[in-house]
Design an enzyme around this catalytic site. Structure first.
Site, PDB file in Angstrom:
ATOM      1  N   TYR A 156      15.976  29.705   8.642  1.00 34.18           N
ATOM      2  CA  TYR A 156      15.032  30.714   8.822  1.00 34.18           C
ATOM      3  C   TYR A 156      14.450  30.592  10.904  1.00 34.18           C
ATOM      4  O   TYR A 156      14.725  29.411  11.237  1.00 34.18           O
ATOM      5  CB  TYR A 156      13.520  29.788   8.491  1.00 34.18           C
ATOM      6  N   LYS A 206       0.927  -1.411  -0.091  1.00 35.89           N
ATOM      7  CA  LYS A 206      -0.153   0.026   0.068  1.00 35.89           C
ATOM      8  C   LYS A 206       0.872   1.211  -0.045  1.00 35.89           C
ATOM      9  O   LYS A 206       2.154   1.239   0.168  1.00 35.89           O
ATOM     10  CB  LYS A 206      -1.098   0.059   1.257  1.00 35.89           C
TER      11      LYS A 206
END
Length: 356
Positions: free
Chosen positions: A253, A35
């Protein structure tokens, strides 16, 4: 490719991991769970390396059809079954096994016009309370299914929420036993953790997922370190920039990282838009030019920074392993407060993938 980041897949490790699973559950057949596009590895790239499996299990009908079109003739199980009644025509055409977990699915299957019966996995709610029939309802649903001409072989199915814990399947096994009392049918209960650590749950079919890809179902690499399982995916890049920081200067940042002394910093072509976790903290492990070090500062969209203090020889173009054989994806995930499943399945489409 121009940007140096790449994910490489070791298909021999994938084959070996399937054999490790078989040794762990020698008397069971194996559903290889593919999956989420084979846990981020790419179903079309890796399914043939799992060709020795007994069957494939997944969620998406499109992925099941892909396997059939690629030539897989063995069993294919849709773990959540069909989502709409009109999909049953494709289940019939491609001879897919469906799970059933809801009353509406039972009714839809009974009313469908099929060329031949479909094999069915009847899902028991073992206490996880996602999908499945409550134990006290399983007998009546079982009898109902036996009277439906569209139903072929019936198998009992369940899932475990806490199979990574030593006693994590005790109560679910009690519930499953209560539900299945008097029912003579194959069973498929064991996920990766139960396959590796709970042989009492193996029964007829096991359903390994994350273990096939060489990561730990517990989220801790140490728990599988001696199992023989090997990482299949390696995410690698290079140093593309160097910064020499003075004490007190910051990186990235938000200026999260502030140098406590002069430090040499490497900038790596990998960021959260590639699938690396933005929440990874300072010190999250990384391998630079064969030396283990840590990231520093906030991960940005396309880049992250690493401390080059332990590897003064590193420079522009030096190889970087974000996760793989040396830096385990479980260890990166643990540092970032998540699990290896998330990192593998989050690999971004823009990252080139090669098979080894």
């Amino acid at each position: 490719m121009s940007r140096p980041i790449v994910a490489s897949l070791d298909l021999q490790a994938l084959r070996q991991n399937l054999q490790v699973v078989r040794r762990a559950a020698p008397h069971s057949r194996v559903w290889s769970v593919v999956k989420a596009n084979a846990y981020g590895h790419g179903l079309d790239r890796v399914w043939s390396a799992l060709g020795a499996t007994d069957g494939f299990a997944m969620l998406n009908l499109e992925e099941a059809i892909l396997l059939r079109e690629r030539g897989w003739k063995g069993p294919v199980l849709l773990l959540e079954g069909f989502f709409h009644a009109d999909e049953l025509a494709l289940f019939d055409k491609y001879r897919l096994t469906t799970s059933l977990h809801s009353n509406w699915q039972v009714k839809a299957l009974a009313n469908a016009k099929l060329n031949a019966p479909l094999d069915v996995y009847l899902k028991i709610n073992s206490g996880m309370n996602r999908l499945g029939f409550a134990p006290e309802r399983v007998h009546s649903v079982w009898q109902q299914l036996r009277d439906i001409k569209n139903v072929g072989q019936l198998t009992l199915m369940a899932h475990f929420a806490d199979a990574d814990k030593p006693d994590g399947i005790d109560e679910p096994m009690r519930r499953i036993g209560q539900a299945a009392e008097g029912i003579d049918a194959p069973r498929s209960l064991a996920n990766s953790a139960a396959t590796l650590w709970h042989p009492q749950a193996h029964f007829d079919w096991v359903r390994p997922g994350i273990a096939l890809y060489g990561a730990s179902p517990s989220g801790q690499w140490r728990d599988i370190a001696t199992s023989g399982l090997q990482p299949v995916m390696s995410l690698k890049s290079e140093i593309i920039g160097i910064q020499n920081l003075k004490a007190g200067e910051t990186v990235g940042y938000g200026s999260r990282y502030r140098a406590d002394q002069e430090r040499r910093i490497g900038i790596v072509a990998c960021g959260y838009a590639d699938g690396y976790p933005r929440q990874a903290p300072d010190g999250a492990p990384v391998l630079v030019d064969g030396v283990r070090t840590g990231i520093v500062g906030t991960v940005s969209m396309d880049m992250l920074a690493v401390d080059l203090t332990p590897c003064p020889q590193a420079g522009i173009g030096s190889p970087v392993e974000l996760w793989g054989n040396a830096i385990k994806v479980d260890d990166v995930a643990s540092a970032a407060g998540t699990v290896g499943y998330e990192l593998l399945t989050a690999l971004a489409p823009r990252v080139p993938v090669v098979t080894v």
